[in-house]
Design a protein around this motif. Structure first.
Motif, short mmCIF file in Angstrom:
data_model
loop_
_atom_site.label_atom_id
_atom_site.label_comp_id
_atom_site.label_asym_id
_atom_site.label_seq_id
_atom_site.Cartn_x
_atom_site.Cartn_y
_atom_site.Cartn_z
N LEU A 199 -7.67 2.51 -0.29
CA LEU A 199 -6.60 1.70 0.27
C LEU A 199 -6.23 2.17 1.68
CD1 LEU A 199 -4.31 1.25 -2.85
CD2 LEU A 199 -5.33 -0.61 -1.54
N GLN A 200 -6.16 3.48 1.87
CA GLN A 200 -5.80 4.00 3.19
C GLN A 200 -6.90 3.72 4.22
OE1 GLN A 200 -2.82 5.28 4.11
NE2 GLN A 200 -2.18 4.73 2.04
N GLN A 254 -3.52 1.16 -11.30
CA GLN A 254 -3.65 0.70 -9.93
C GLN A 254 -4.74 -0.37 -9.81
OE1 GLN A 254 -3.23 2.51 -5.49
NE2 GLN A 254 -3.96 3.88 -7.06
N ARG A 263 1.12 4.13 -2.92
CA ARG A 263 0.87 5.55 -2.62
C ARG A 263 2.01 6.41 -3.13
NH1 ARG A 263 -0.51 8.05 3.38
NH2 ARG A 263 -0.76 10.22 2.71
N TYR A 276 -1.88 -5.19 7.17
CA TYR A 276 -2.37 -5.33 5.81
C TYR A 276 -3.76 -4.70 5.67
CZ TYR A 276 -5.04 -9.21 7.85
OH TYR A 276 -5.87 -9.97 8.64
N ALA A 277 -4.12 -4.42 4.45
CA ALA A 277 -5.47 -3.97 4.11
C ALA A 277 -6.25 -5.17 3.59
CB ALA A 277 -5.41 -2.87 3.04
N LEU A 305 -6.74 0.09 5.15
CA LEU A 305 -5.55 -0.20 5.94
C LEU A 305 -5.70 0.25 7.40
CD1 LEU A 305 -2.60 -1.20 5.99
CD2 LEU A 305 -1.90 1.11 5.32
N ASP A 320 -6.76 5.65 -4.03
CA ASP A 320 -5.77 5.97 -2.99
C ASP A 320 -6.44 6.02 -1.62
OD1 ASP A 320 -3.87 6.21 -4.98
OD2 ASP A 320 -3.98 8.39 -5.07
N VAL A 334 0.85 -1.20 0.00
CA VAL A 334 0.00 0.00 0.00
C VAL A 334 0.88 1.25 0.00
CG1 VAL A 334 -1.69 1.33 1.31
CG2 VAL A 334 -1.97 -1.14 1.08
#
Length: 244
Positions: free
Chosen positions: A144-145, A28, A19, A123-124, A148, A141, A15
Motif C-alpha cells: 500500500l505504501q 486487510q 496503517r 490515492y493509491a 501510494l 502494508d 491507507v
C-alpha cells in the motif's frame, strides 16, 4: 457498474487509517477486495455522495477467493471470521455479513468510509490481482505504501516509526532483528513483482542508540533521483538495497 480494468483507487486517508489500525493480512485483504468490488459496482463516492451510502451490495465468495481471500474450497469459515471481525470493528461498515446461503458477502460501508474514500486528491492506484501476492501482514502494508508513493519524483516513506514515547521528544526504538528479515522478504517480493529497486535506511534518531524508523526509497525508470542521492542518509544509519 463500471468497466473492469483490474485497477481501483484507495484514498491516502484510507491507507493511513489502515496503517494505524495494524490489521492482520486476512482482514486487510478482505477489506481491500470489498473496496474493489464496490468500485466495480460503481458506487464509491465523489465529493457529492449524498444518500447513496444507504445502498447494500453483495458479491459471491468465489470472487473473493479469486483475489486470494481464502483457500479455494467450499468452506465458508474463513469468510465467517472475516465478516465477524468487521462487524465488531464497527467503524468502516454499517453492516456486513454472509448471506443466509453462506455463498455471498453483503455489506454497507459506513459514512466514515465514504468520507475518507471521497478525498481522492492523493490515492493509491491498486492492481486487484496483486492482492493475492501478499503473504504476510507486512507485505500488504508495504504494498500500500509503495503504490501510494511510487509516482513521486523521489519516492520514499517510513515504516516502524512509532512516534514519541510519553512526553518530550524521545522516539520509540525497535529491535532490528525483529523487523529486518521480514522487511527484506516483503521488499524482495515487491521488487520481483514490480521491477523496482528499493534502498532502505534504518535510522537512529534518539538521544541513545536504537533504531527508530526505516526509510524506504523507491527507484524505477520514472523517478528522478540525483546521482548518489538515493544512498545518502543521516549519520548512524544502517542501510541496504534490493533489486529484482
Amino acid at each position: 457498474m463500471v468497466a473492469d480494468n483490474g485497477k481501483f483507487r484507495v484514498s491516502a486517508m484510507m491507507v493511513d487509517y489502515l496503517r494505524a489500525s495494524q490489521l492482520a493480512l486476512r482482514d486487510q485483504r478482505f477489506l481491500l477486495a470489498t473496496i474493489y468490488f464496490q468500485h466495480l459496482l460503481g458506487d464509491w463516492p465523489h465529493k457529492d455522495w449524498g444518500g447513496s451510502r444507504n445502498q447494500k451490495h453483495w458479491m459471491p465468495l468465489k470472487d473473493y477467493r479469486n483475489l486470494g481471500c481464502a483457500p479455494k474450497s467450499n468452506d465458508a469459515r474463513h469468510f465467517q471470521a472475516a465478516t465477524e471481525f468487521w462487524q465488531k470493528e464497527r467503524v468502516l461498515f454499517d453492516d456486513i455479513a454472509l448471506t443466509q446461503d453462506r455463498r455471498h458477502v453483503e455489506w454497507r460501508f459506513s459514512e466514515f468510509s465514504y468520507s475518507m474514500m471521497s478525498e481522492m486528491d492523493r490515492y493509491a492506484l491498486m492492481i486487484a490481482e496483486r492482492l493475492k501476492a501478499a503473504r504476510t501482514d507486512l507485505d500488504m502494508d508495504v504494498l500500500l505504501q509503495v503504490v501510494l508513493h511510487h509516482k513521486m519524483r523521489r519516492p520514499e516513506f517510513r515504516m516502524f516509526d512509532q512516534g514519541l514515547q510519553g512526553q518530550g521528544d524521545v522516539p520509540v526504538s525497535f529491535r532490528l532483528k525483529d523487523v529486518d528479515g521480514k522487511l527484506r522478504s516483503s521488499l524482495q517480493r515487491l521488487a520481483d513483482l514490480t521491477g523496482y529497486r528499493f534502498v532502505v535506511g534504518y535510522l537512529q534518531e534518539g538521544h541513545v542508540p536504537g533504531y527508530t524508523a526505516a526509510v524506504i526509497r523507491i527507484q524505477h525508470k520514472g523517478t528522478e533521483w540525483p546521482s548518489g542521492r538515493i544512498f545518502k542518509f543521516p549519520p548512524r544509519t544502517r542501510q541496504f538495497s534490493l533489486v529484482p
